[in-house]
Design a protein around this motif. Sequence first.
Motif, short mmCIF file in Angstrom:
data_model
loop_
_atom_site.label_atom_id
_atom_site.label_comp_id
_atom_site.label_asym_id
_atom_site.label_seq_id
_atom_site.Cartn_x
_atom_site.Cartn_y
_atom_site.Cartn_z
N ALA A 257 -6.02 22.17 20.54
CA ALA A 257 -6.41 22.49 18.84
C ALA A 257 -6.96 21.56 17.86
O ALA A 257 -7.95 21.58 17.60
CB ALA A 257 -5.35 22.43 18.31
N GLU A 258 -7.54 20.06 18.21
CA GLU A 258 -7.48 18.72 17.93
C GLU A 258 -9.95 19.40 18.65
O GLU A 258 -10.43 18.63 17.38
CB GLU A 258 -7.49 17.06 17.87
N GLU B 168 -15.22 20.70 17.41
CA GLU B 168 -16.08 21.63 17.93
C GLU B 168 -16.42 22.21 16.48
O GLU B 168 -17.60 22.88 16.38
CB GLU B 168 -15.77 22.31 18.64
N ALA B 169 -15.41 22.39 15.78
CA ALA B 169 -16.11 23.89 14.20
C ALA B 169 -16.11 23.00 12.94
O ALA B 169 -17.17 23.56 12.68
CB ALA B 169 -14.44 23.93 13.80
N ARG B 170 -15.69 21.73 13.61
CA ARG B 170 -16.87 20.87 12.95
C ARG B 170 -17.83 20.76 13.12
O ARG B 170 -19.07 20.90 11.46
CB ARG B 170 -16.04 19.83 12.11
N VAL B 171 -18.24 20.81 13.69
CA VAL B 171 -19.70 20.08 14.12
C VAL B 171 -20.25 20.97 14.16
O VAL B 171 -21.18 21.61 13.97
CB VAL B 171 -19.90 19.65 15.79
N PRO C 244 -12.81 24.93 10.21
CA PRO C 244 -12.09 24.81 11.88
C PRO C 244 -10.22 25.71 11.77
O PRO C 244 -9.97 26.18 10.61
CB PRO C 244 -11.82 23.26 11.00
N PRO C 245 -9.27 25.95 12.64
CA PRO C 245 -8.42 26.34 13.16
C PRO C 245 -7.35 25.13 12.14
O PRO C 245 -7.77 24.84 11.73
CB PRO C 245 -8.12 26.69 14.77
#
Length: 92
Positions: free
Chosen positions: A43-44, A49-52, A57-58
Amino acid sequence: MPFENVPGTHFLSTGNTHYRIPEGMFPAVDDFMAKWKATEELAERNRAEARVAGIRPPPPRPFFPADPSFLVELEALKDEATRALLRRKDAY
């Protein structure tokens, strides 16, 4: 402090009841905690990856269903611990 990390133990909490269980004492707990840690690490990585990627983010807390047999074992451990505490409530 009940939430403090103690090396060599697992910390579980349900409601207002906190458990600090020595690693290796109960294989079911060791397995559950290993799965939980792997899920949190995944999850981290997904959040990073979502931030980048610039997307939302989830949620921060991962969720995975506990194996029903683990819950049965955990409940039995609670009952065993309760009986042990009741045996020790009287002075020696």
